[in-house]
Enzyme design. Structure first.
Site, PDB file in Angstrom:
ATOM      1  N   GLY A  44       0.815  -1.219   0.000  1.00 28.57           N
ATOM      2  CA  GLY A  44       0.000   0.000   0.000  1.00 28.57           C
ATOM      3  C   GLY A  44       0.845   1.264   0.000  1.00 28.57           C
ATOM      4  N   CYS A  45       1.902   1.241   0.774  1.00 33.43           N
ATOM      5  CA  CYS A  45       2.783   2.411   0.867  1.00 33.43           C
ATOM      6  C   CYS A  45       3.512   2.648  -0.456  1.00 33.43           C
ATOM      7  CB  CYS A  45       3.779   2.239   2.009  1.00 33.43           C
ATOM      8  SG  CYS A  45       2.954   2.126   3.622  1.00 33.43           S
ATOM      9  N   THR A  46       3.838   1.573  -1.157  1.00 29.91           N
ATOM     10  CA  THR A  46       4.513   1.694  -2.447  1.00 29.91           C
ATOM     11  C   THR A  46       3.563   2.296  -3.487  1.00 29.91           C
ATOM     12  OG1 THR A  46       5.980  -0.147  -1.937  1.00 29.91           O
ATOM     13  CG2 THR A  46       5.721   0.410  -4.266  1.00 29.91           C
TER      14      THR A  46
END
Length: 154
Positions: A44-46
């Site tokens: 998700g952060c990527t």
């Protein structure tokens, strides 16, 4: 502590991916998008980081500096930036003091387990250092669109 639009953004100095200190108050005169995310190089952060990377020209045109903050070490941030070719600054909040100042370090439930962690939230700080807007209702894949939509309307 509650953090609200209109108040002065809590100032901080954190080390970036190259171990250089970055201070929020040193960026007055520009808008600053501070986005808090749980952990570098997670799916998700990527997605969220790459979408910001891909809209950097639009953000630059709107005089917006992007600062990503997570409890990661500078070394992990460097790896994340290099792997994803990120074009903005990531800051290491290893003791999560800045996360706490922005009230994003909270008890989270995941798969039946509870632990403290970063609640994905973004703050837009205006040119004078005041909180202009808080983004807390978005999906990782459309975070950049929600931010740009707000900026273009205001």
């Amino acid at each position: 502590m509650t953090i609200e639009v209109g108040q002065i953004a809590p100032d901080f100095t954190l080390n970036d991916q190259d171990n250089n200190p970055v201070t929020l108050s040193g960026l007055q005169g520009k808008k600053v998008l501070i986005y808090f995310y749980p952990r570098a190089s997670t799916p998700g952060c990527t997605i969220q980081a790459c979408a910001l990377r891909d809209t950097k020209a639009e953000l630059d045109a709107l005089n917006v500096v992007v600062l990503g903050i997570s409890p990661d070490t500078p070394k992990k941030l460097t790896n994340f930036i290099n792997k994803q070719e990120l074009n903005f600054t990531l800051l290491a909040d290893e003791d999560h003091a800045t996360c706490e100042a922005y009230d994003v370090w909270q008890l989270k439930k995941f798969m039946g387990r509870e632990n403290m962690g970063v609640v994905r939230t973004s703050f837009l700080v205006d040119e004078n250092g005041n909180l202009e807007h808080i983004f807390n209702k978005f999906k990782t894949k459309d975070h950049h669109e929600v931010v740009l939509d707000y900026l273009n309307k205001n």
